[in-house]
Structure formats: C-alpha cells, structure tokens
Write an enzyme that holds these catalytic residues in place. Structure first.
Site, PDB file in Angstrom:
ATOM      1  N   ASP A  47     -13.601 -10.614  35.259  1.00  0.00           N
ATOM      2  CA  ASP A  47     -12.927 -11.475  34.116  1.00  0.00           C
ATOM      3  C   ASP A  47     -11.272 -11.418  34.635  1.00  0.00           C
ATOM      4  OD1 ASP A  47     -12.530  -9.164  32.950  1.00  0.00           O
ATOM      5  OD2 ASP A  47     -12.613 -10.020  30.908  1.00  0.00           O
ATOM      6  N   ASP A  86     -18.858 -10.512  34.648  1.00  0.00           N
ATOM      7  CA  ASP A  86     -18.299  -9.901  33.116  1.00  0.00           C
ATOM      8  C   ASP A  86     -18.470 -10.881  32.125  1.00  0.00           C
ATOM      9  OD1 ASP A  86     -16.831  -7.671  32.940  1.00  0.00           O
ATOM     10  OD2 ASP A  86     -15.084  -8.563  33.949  1.00  0.00           O
ATOM     11  N   LYS A 116     -21.513  -7.400  32.818  1.00  0.00           N
ATOM     12  CA  LYS A 116     -20.713  -5.978  32.391  1.00  0.00           C
ATOM     13  C   LYS A 116     -20.240  -6.605  31.198  1.00  0.00           C
ATOM     14  CE  LYS A 116     -16.766  -4.792  34.348  1.00  0.00           C
ATOM     15  NZ  LYS A 116     -16.112  -4.938  33.291  1.00  0.00           N
ATOM     16  N   GLU A 118     -17.097  -4.744  27.920  1.00  0.00           N
ATOM     17  CA  GLU A 118     -16.346  -3.613  27.431  1.00  0.00           C
ATOM     18  C   GLU A 118     -16.680  -3.071  26.081  1.00  0.00           C
ATOM     19  OE1 GLU A 118     -12.412  -4.958  27.885  1.00  0.00           O
ATOM     20  OE2 GLU A 118     -12.506  -5.854  30.078  1.00  0.00           O
ATOM     21  N   GLU A 181     -12.639   3.192  33.580  1.00  0.00           N
ATOM     22  CA  GLU A 181     -11.128   2.574  34.011  1.00  0.00           C
ATOM     23  C   GLU A 181     -10.077   3.262  33.341  1.00  0.00           C
ATOM     24  OE1 GLU A 181     -10.953  -1.917  33.999  1.00  0.00           O
ATOM     25  OE2 GLU A 181      -8.686  -1.577  34.553  1.00  0.00           O
TER      26      GLU A 181
HETATM   27  O1  KIV Z   1     -12.754  -7.623  35.541  1.00  0.00           O
HETATM   28  C1  KIV Z   1     -12.493  -6.713  36.537  1.00  0.00           C
HETATM   29  O2  KIV Z   1     -12.225  -6.814  37.771  1.00  0.00           O
HETATM   30  C2  KIV Z   1     -13.004  -5.472  35.952  1.00  0.00           C
HETATM   31  C3  KIV Z   1     -13.114  -4.309  37.124  1.00  0.00           C
HETATM   32  C4  KIV Z   1     -11.367  -3.716  37.192  1.00  0.00           C
HETATM   33  C5  KIV Z   1     -13.770  -3.129  36.610  1.00  0.00           C
HETATM   34  O3  KIV Z   1     -13.347  -5.194  35.007  1.00  0.00           O
END
Ligand code: KIV
Length: 264
Positions: A47, A86, A116, A118, A181
């Site tokens: 994202d 994401d 993915k 968070e 991160e």
């Molecule tokens: O959105 C993204 O690019 C990320 C990476 C920084 C891991 O989550």
C-alpha cells in the site's frame, strides 16, 4: 529450464538458513515482468503505492479497489515469484468478517497468493480467520505506516519488550512470515532468534531472515525523501529525465523521426 514457483510454505521453511529471503514491492505489469526474470523471492503489492505511485503523504487513503487493480496488473505478469498483497487501512481493522472478505478479494479478483497485514497481538484472531480461509498471511510489526498518526510520524519503534511480546503473539498464529520495519537491529536480531517464523526486515538491520525494500527507493524513482534505511541501487529518475531531454532535442533538431522510423 523453468524456474521453481515460490510458495508461502517454501518461504516459511527458509527460517534461519543461509539463503536470505528477498522481497521488493511491485505495482504494475511492466516492472512485474522485469522483476520476475530475476531471482527475487517475493513481490509485494504494497500500500506504499499510495505514496510512490499516487503521490500522497501516506498510505491511508488507498482503497481495496485500488489494491485489487494493482494486484491484477502484477499477477498478469508474474509466474515465478510469490505475489503478496497488502491489506489497506480499514480493510481488516473493523471486523474479522470484513477482513476475510477483503483478503479473499485480493486473491479472487487480484490473483494474489498471500496477503500482508499490519499489527501485533490485536490482529491475532484476524490472522487466524484469514488463514482458516486458506489464505497465507504475512504479518508486519514495528513502524507500521497505517498507524502513522498514532506513532506521531514515521518514527523508529524502540519499545523492546512490547515488540518482542507482539512478535511472540504473531508467532503463535499460522502466519508464514513477519515483516519487521523501522526497529533497532538489536531488537530485530532478538525477535529473529526467539520466534519460529522467518522475519523479513526493512530498516531492521542485517540479522533478519530476509530483507525487503520499496522498488521506487531502489530505482531512484521516488519523488519524496526516501528513508535513511533504504538504499538506491540505480537512478532511473535521472535516466528518464535525460531520455526525455534527448527526445525533445532530436525532435527540435529535426533528427527524429529518421528514415528508419518512416513508412515508405
Ligand atoms: O507497503 C509497503 O511497501 C510495505 C513494505 C515497506 C514492507 O509494507
């Protein structure tokens, strides 16, 4: 010889080996084709596209429809690397039902092979529900950009015991890997030692089981200030500018188009 397809279980099995996992972000077909010709393990439709592609200050405004769209562009090109998408802000935080449905959209409509999201202990149940639906999950801890306002900016996270506790909570789920991160290298090294799943670092030092960077930082294409922890491996921004200048010059001089570009 056809290269072996990278899968989520294959990444899960790379814990602690001497072959670190490599991941880059990717947002479209052209770069998907190029990157899939390399040995990159994972392409993340991040994202971060809200910042590097759309020009926003953060990733908060990225929608599910936009993620599905970019995911489709990437998966149309990629055959070998694992494509992870994401979950954008508010696509999984409101309810577990929402989260499973939205993760399903990224797989069903976008062609992603994993998602993915968070968060730490607070998203444990969400991760469990999504993996129960048969969708592999990559977790993400530390400087989590969707919490930019809560963190008071994009700040390195240093609360060691909290980070370790969150990582342990994630380690009890079926997630296949964990992105760390923006945390001190010492804490990332401790988490990597103490949990069973592979860690993939960005701004988390050299001791993770793998590394990820944002493609536009790597290629020198980001218009803004790249974080200190990223590294520019090429300057396509400058190359693009000089190619455009050369085109303009040749048109003005009458050198382009030449005979070889002109139909008889
Ligand atoms: O959105 C993204 O690019 C990320 C990476 C920084 C891991 O989550």
């Amino acid at each position: 010889m056809k290269a072996t397809k990278v899968t989520a279980p294959a990444i899960r099995s790379r814990k602690g080996g001497d072959n670190p996992v490599t991941m880059l972000t990717c947002y479209d077909y052209s770069f998907g084709r190029i990157l899939d010709r390399t040995k990159i393990d994972i392409l993340l439709v991040g994202d971060s596209l809200g910042m590097v592609v759309q020009g926003h200050e953060n990733s908060l405004s990225v929608t599910m429809d936009e993620m599905v769209y970019h995911c489709r562009l990437v998966t149309r090109a990629v055959q070998r690397a694992l494509v992870v998408a994401d979950m954008p802000f508010l696509s999984f935080q409101v309810s577990t039902e929402d989260a499973v449905r939205n993760a399903g959209r990224l797989v069903k409509e976008g062609g992603a092979e994993a998602i993915k999201l968070e968060g730490g202990a607070a998203v444990k149940e969400t991760i469990e529900a999504i993996t129960r639906a048969g969708i592999p999950v990559m977790a993400h801890l530390g400087l989590t950009p969707q919490s930019v306002h809560q963190m008071g900016g994009f700040k390195i996270q240093r609360e060691e015991e909290r980070l370790v506790e969150e990582a342990r909570a994630i380690d009890q789920t079926e997630a296949f890997s964990l992105v760390l991160e923006g945390i001190p290298g010492r804490i990332a090294a401790r988490i990597t030692r103490e949990i069973d799943m592979p860690t993939i670092g960005i701004g988390a030092g050299p001791d993770c089981d793998g590394q990820v960077l944002v493609l536009h930082d790597v290629l020198g294409l980001y218009h803004g200030k790249s974080p200190r922890f990223s590294k520019r491996f090429a300057n396509l921004g400058e190359l693009t500018e000089s190619a455009a200048e050369a085109f303009i010059e040749e048109v003005k001089r009458g050198d382009f188009p030449g005979e070889e570009h002109t139909f008889k």
